[in-house]
Design an enzyme around this catalytic site. Structure first.
Site, PDB file in Angstrom:
ATOM      1  CB  VAL A 202      -0.925   0.026   1.234  1.00 19.67           C
ATOM      2  CG1 VAL A 202      -1.823   1.265   1.196  1.00 19.67           C
ATOM      3  CG2 VAL A 202      -1.761  -1.236   1.300  1.00 19.67           C
ATOM      4  CB  CYS A 203       0.983   4.257   0.323  1.00 19.78           C
ATOM      5  SG  CYS A 203       1.371   6.011   0.234  1.00 19.78           S
ATOM      6  CB  THR A 204       5.799   4.875   0.374  1.00 19.90           C
ATOM      7  OG1 THR A 204       5.346   4.945   1.724  1.00 19.90           O
ATOM      8  CG2 THR A 204       5.510   6.192  -0.331  1.00 19.90           C
TER       9      THR A 204
ATOM     10  CB  THR B  80       4.293   3.967  -5.009  1.00 22.66           C
ATOM     11  OG1 THR B  80       4.277   4.270  -3.603  1.00 22.66           O
ATOM     12  CG2 THR B  80       5.125   5.009  -5.735  1.00 22.66           C
TER      13      THR B  80
END
Length: 329
Positions: free
Chosen positions: A106-108, A126
């Site tokens: 998730v995300c970074t 990302t």
């Protein structure tokens, strides 16, 4: 494997919503299925001490990574802690990531997977704000800055924060079908899912929010009434400005012209109706402000390279579990 166990990796500086968003989705799916399609869930960190999230909340891991069994789905969240990751965490991911049937970030969190070499030769995404850094730092990863999430084999990466919820819902839909995922989404009061290939920015996010209240109100009105009279003259009247003054002020404060903003809102509205309803093309064209199917077809070809019917077909081919929702269901 009957139970699709989920292990969520924790570390200092983790983004709390990257953790809790997907956790709520998976937990909700277990409740909806009466436990028959549950996701036994654990959190784990390098040590047993509580970890502090970027918002200041603390999370207590259920176990250490060393003692955690190999899960069906290994979920790696993002956060500021991905900027200078602990080498021991990267080593653990490098060794244990390939053992999971599904590897999700998730995300970074994608940066941690890349640092561990798990994304080499793969397509990934990302948070939009770090995609440039991601691509420069890990040239062996094919970074796509646009989608909400990307699937490449058994690895799935998602964009910023709430995109983790979209991806988790997509995984639940893959595992249990649209009806279960839709029920979970309704409980969380979110859309069933934004398709993975939808841009991270909606039209409203891509454009800046106007500083002046009358212009902000116009932006909101456009979003809520895509089928209304959205000519510059009509919108200027709502803002109590002359058309010329309105057009200049709107572009100065939002970074786009009124016409482009309206085009984006209408396209986004039409896409959502084609994806999530059984409405015909003619009905969608009227509801989205195009007036005629031909006008909508031209707009779709210009922006997406495919007409409305072809767009719907491609969407459903890419999401085999998806089926039109029935209004009122």
């Amino acid at each position: 494997m009957t139970d699709r166990s989920v292990l969520v990796v924790l570390f200092d500086g983790v983004q709390s919503l990257d953790v809790t968003g997907p956790v709520e989705v998976f937990t909700g799916a277990g409740k909806v299925t009466g436990g028959r399609g549950g996701y036994p869930l654990r959190t784990a960190a390098l040590g047993t001490a509580p970890v502090r999230t970027t918002s200041g909340l603390t999370l207590v891991p259920d176990a250490t990574l060393a003692e955690a069994p190999t899960p069906h789905t290994l979920l790696v969240p993002g956060g500021q802690g991905t900027r200078r990751p602990d080498p021991a965490l990267i080593a653990w991911l490098r060794e244990n990531g390939p053992r999971a049937e599904r590897l999700v970030s998730v995300c970074t969190g994608a940066l941690l997977l890349a640092e561990a070499g798990l994304l080499d030769g793969r397509r990934a995404t990302t948070h939009w704000a770090v995609c440039g850094h991601f691509a420069r730092t890990y040239p062996r990863v094919e970074v796509d800055p646009d989608p909400v999430y990307v699937r490449d084999g058994h690895i799935a990466t998602s964009a910023g924060v709430t995109a983790g919820i979209d991806l988790a819902l997509a995984l639940v839909e893959e595992d249990h079908g649209r009806d279960i995922a839709l029920t979970v989404a309704r409980h969380l009061v979110v859309f069933l899912r934004r398709p993975g290939n939808q841009a991270q920015f909606s039209t409203q996010l891509a454009a800046q929010t106007a500083h002046r209240e009358p212009l902000r109100e116009v932006q909101q009105w456009v979003t809520e009434h895509p089928d209304g009279d959205l000519s510059v003259e009509a919108l200027a009247g709502r803002a109590r400005l002359s058309p010329r003054h309105f057009a200049r002020a709107f572009q100065a404060e939002t970074g786009t012209t009124p016409g482009r903003y309206v085009d984006g809102v209408r396209l986004e509205h039409a896409r959502r109706l084609l994806e999530d309803t059984a409405d015909g093309v003619e009905e969608v064209s009227r509801a989205s402000g195009y007036g005629t199917p031909e006008a909508m077809r031209r707009a779709f070809l210009k922006a997406l390279g495919a007409g409305p019917a072809e767009y719907r077909r491609r969407f459903r081919t890419a999401a085999p579990h998806a089926k039109p929702s029935v209004p009122g269901s």
